[in-house]
Write a protein that holds these residues in place. Sequence first.
Motif, PDB file in Angstrom:
ATOM      1  N   ASN A 165       0.751  -1.256   0.443  1.00 53.37           N
ATOM      2  CA  ASN A 165       0.112  -0.163   0.288  1.00 53.37           C
ATOM      3  C   ASN A 165       0.710   1.475  -0.042  1.00 53.37           C
ATOM      4  O   ASN A 165       0.385   2.073   0.157  1.00 53.37           O
ATOM      5  CB  ASN A 165      -0.740  -0.035   1.546  1.00 53.37           C
ATOM      6  CG  ASN A 165      -1.596  -0.960   1.168  1.00 53.37           C
ATOM      7  OD1 ASN A 165      -2.311  -1.222  -0.370  1.00 53.37           O
ATOM      8  ND2 ASN A 165      -2.915  -1.680   2.060  1.00 53.37           N
ATOM      9  N   ALA A 166       2.456   1.028   0.290  1.00 50.32           N
ATOM     10  CA  ALA A 166       3.269   2.481  -0.116  1.00 50.32           C
ATOM     11  C   ALA A 166       3.847   1.554  -1.364  1.00 50.32           C
ATOM     12  O   ALA A 166       3.447   0.783  -2.427  1.00 50.32           O
ATOM     13  CB  ALA A 166       3.623   2.327   1.645  1.00 50.32           C
ATOM     14  N   GLY A 167       5.064   2.669  -1.839  1.00 46.83           N
ATOM     15  CA  GLY A 167       5.577   2.129  -2.636  1.00 46.83           C
ATOM     16  C   GLY A 167       5.142   3.543  -3.960  1.00 46.83           C
ATOM     17  O   GLY A 167       4.695   3.905  -3.778  1.00 46.83           O
ATOM     18  N   SER A 168       5.977   3.380  -5.321  1.00 43.42           N
ATOM     19  CA  SER A 168       5.628   3.340  -5.896  1.00 43.42           C
ATOM     20  C   SER A 168       3.913   3.495  -6.690  1.00 43.42           C
ATOM     21  O   SER A 168       3.597   2.166  -6.770  1.00 43.42           O
ATOM     22  CB  SER A 168       6.845   3.948  -7.163  1.00 43.42           C
ATOM     23  OG  SER A 168       5.995   2.246  -7.987  1.00 43.42           O
ATOM     24  N   LEU A 224      -6.316  10.946 -10.851  1.00 50.58           N
ATOM     25  CA  LEU A 224      -6.978  10.672  -9.582  1.00 50.58           C
ATOM     26  C   LEU A 224      -5.898  10.386  -8.359  1.00 50.58           C
ATOM     27  O   LEU A 224      -6.691  10.136  -7.473  1.00 50.58           O
ATOM     28  CB  LEU A 224      -7.434   8.575 -10.124  1.00 50.58           C
ATOM     29  CG  LEU A 224      -7.740   8.738 -11.254  1.00 50.58           C
ATOM     30  CD1 LEU A 224      -8.714   6.797 -11.312  1.00 50.58           C
ATOM     31  CD2 LEU A 224      -9.156   9.432 -11.500  1.00 50.58           C
ATOM     32  N   PHE A 225      -5.082  10.466  -8.977  1.00 46.35           N
ATOM     33  CA  PHE A 225      -4.322  10.625  -7.357  1.00 46.35           C
ATOM     34  C   PHE A 225      -2.809  10.648  -7.736  1.00 46.35           C
ATOM     35  O   PHE A 225      -1.980  11.068  -9.039  1.00 46.35           O
ATOM     36  CB  PHE A 225      -3.931   8.943  -6.994  1.00 46.35           C
ATOM     37  CG  PHE A 225      -2.989   8.661  -5.087  1.00 46.35           C
ATOM     38  CD1 PHE A 225      -3.723   9.094  -4.604  1.00 46.35           C
ATOM     39  CD2 PHE A 225      -2.107   8.393  -5.653  1.00 46.35           C
ATOM     40  CE1 PHE A 225      -3.014   8.656  -3.287  1.00 46.35           C
ATOM     41  CE2 PHE A 225      -0.941   7.924  -3.888  1.00 46.35           C
ATOM     42  CZ  PHE A 225      -2.099   8.538  -2.800  1.00 46.35           C
ATOM     43  N   GLU A 226      -1.282  11.362  -6.967  1.00 47.24           N
ATOM     44  CA  GLU A 226      -0.578  11.795  -7.077  1.00 47.24           C
ATOM     45  C   GLU A 226       0.146  11.188  -5.935  1.00 47.24           C
ATOM     46  O   GLU A 226       0.183  11.294  -4.726  1.00 47.24           O
ATOM     47  CB  GLU A 226      -0.418  13.496  -6.955  1.00 47.24           C
ATOM     48  CG  GLU A 226      -0.540  14.121  -6.232  1.00 47.24           C
ATOM     49  CD  GLU A 226      -0.457  15.355  -6.540  1.00 47.24           C
ATOM     50  OE1 GLU A 226       0.876  15.545  -6.927  1.00 47.24           O
ATOM     51  OE2 GLU A 226      -1.302  16.529  -7.256  1.00 47.24           O
ATOM     52  N   ASP A 227       1.254  11.070  -6.206  1.00 44.64           N
ATOM     53  CA  ASP A 227       2.704  11.196  -5.631  1.00 44.64           C
ATOM     54  C   ASP A 227       4.104  12.119  -5.786  1.00 44.64           C
ATOM     55  O   ASP A 227       3.138  13.820  -6.599  1.00 44.64           O
ATOM     56  CB  ASP A 227       2.921   9.416  -5.388  1.00 44.64           C
ATOM     57  CG  ASP A 227       3.978   9.045  -6.609  1.00 44.64           C
ATOM     58  OD1 ASP A 227       3.752  10.058  -7.052  1.00 44.64           O
ATOM     59  OD2 ASP A 227       4.252   8.357  -6.409  1.00 44.64           O
ATOM     60  N   GLN A 228       4.518  11.854  -5.367  1.00 43.24           N
ATOM     61  CA  GLN A 228       6.148  12.703  -5.037  1.00 43.24           C
ATOM     62  C   GLN A 228       6.310  13.572  -6.405  1.00 43.24           C
ATOM     63  O   GLN A 228       6.553  14.178  -6.943  1.00 43.24           O
ATOM     64  CB  GLN A 228       7.209  12.435  -4.107  1.00 43.24           C
ATOM     65  CG  GLN A 228       7.960  13.716  -3.366  1.00 43.24           C
ATOM     66  CD  GLN A 228       8.568  12.703  -2.914  1.00 43.24           C
ATOM     67  OE1 GLN A 228       9.441  12.241  -2.335  1.00 43.24           O
ATOM     68  NE2 GLN A 228       9.850  13.417  -2.757  1.00 43.24           N
ATOM     69  N   ASP A 229       6.401  12.438  -7.614  1.00 44.64           N
ATOM     70  CA  ASP A 229       6.757  12.617  -9.065  1.00 44.64           C
ATOM     71  C   ASP A 229       6.079  12.305 -10.099  1.00 44.64           C
ATOM     72  O   ASP A 229       6.148  12.607 -10.678  1.00 44.64           O
ATOM     73  CB  ASP A 229       7.892  11.397  -8.679  1.00 44.64           C
ATOM     74  CG  ASP A 229       8.749  11.195  -8.298  1.00 44.64           C
ATOM     75  OD1 ASP A 229       9.514  11.735  -7.683  1.00 44.64           O
ATOM     76  OD2 ASP A 229       9.209   9.678  -7.202  1.00 44.64           O
TER      77      ASP A 229
END
Length: 390
Positions: A165-168, A224-229
């Motif tokens: 549930n974490a990671g890229s 729909l969603f974003e992470d750092q990159d």
Amino acid sequence: QDKETKMTEFWLISAPGEKTCQQTWEKLHAATTKNNNLSTNSKFNIPDLKVGTLDVLVGLSDELAKLDAFVESVVKKVAQYMADVLEDSKDKVQENLLANGGKVLPVTYLSFEIKKSFKNYSGSLDTVPFLFIFKGVNQIDNDLKARASAYNNLKGNLQNLERKNAGSLLTRSLADIVKKEDFVLDSEYLVTLLVIVPKINYNDWVKQYETLAEMVVPRSSNVLFEDQDSYLCNVTLFRKAVDDFKHKAREYKFMVRDFQYNEEEMKADKEEMNRLSTDKKKQFGPLVRWLKVNFSEAFIAWIHVKALRVFVESVLRYGLPVNFQAMLLQPNKKTMKKLREVLYDLYKHLDSSAAAIIDATVDIPGLNLSQQEYYPYVYYKIDCNLLEFK
């Protein structure tokens, strides 16, 4: 007490009784405290045990050395596992590693409580108490293995799910991210893809996605969603254009993620995570309690073994009738070398008898010079620093 000078190390020593054992004690106490407080001392009273033959004592000496090493290893394992279970919040670890039924710190137990704990211990010095100690501690060791294995399994499975549930965005679980309305479902012709778009390429995506292949539904992409990159975007197109779209997207560094929306599967994942998390919380309390109780048991057993060793070695070295005083010293860190010198001066006269024993044909395990430090007095170290995290 100043933590720097106070140590968690104790020296358990014994010396032959002078006119009386009290005199032996007073002499040591005066020598270690008069000019400089070299150590904090207390008597270590061992009950009179019935002594068998020299052969029996030599055998016991050997057995006790093995038992000592075994019990110490179990004490350390329980302490270390307590640190693991408390996830290394160091402040909590020490307060859970208590002796005497979980009431006092090991150091305090050694300094003050030890006198009481030997009151009920008497009888003959044969293998019965050893067997009793070994069985009890062996049981703790086996139980620890079983409990640790069950708890570590649970913890490992939970960590694997958490990693999922974490990671890229390319690999992580999307169960908490995507919703049913983000997809066109149950359509014969249309399909929704999920695309990971690097943030630096997002403007290109907005301009290009509708023309990357034929039959892309206009304005069908949302973030729909974003992470750092990266952004996770959806896009809907005709099924037959999928291969073409994937191929073209790759050229622009847009990665199409292999994903089928399956509500049942995602729900099962979430439920599994909740189940494991609840299970871990449920097991945590009883496990910590078990560790506390059994740390205390194992620690006290360890100190009893030390007492038996002092008794046996003292009789072997100083002879019969039994006449020696066992003493517990807590050295001050800065003056340990000085303390060794003072003790040597006090007891070097014992060396002639020790030398006679060494020359004798009897092999006395406690006096194997190559294996351990040798002093003219009986000496065992008890280190109460049981945790190896630095």
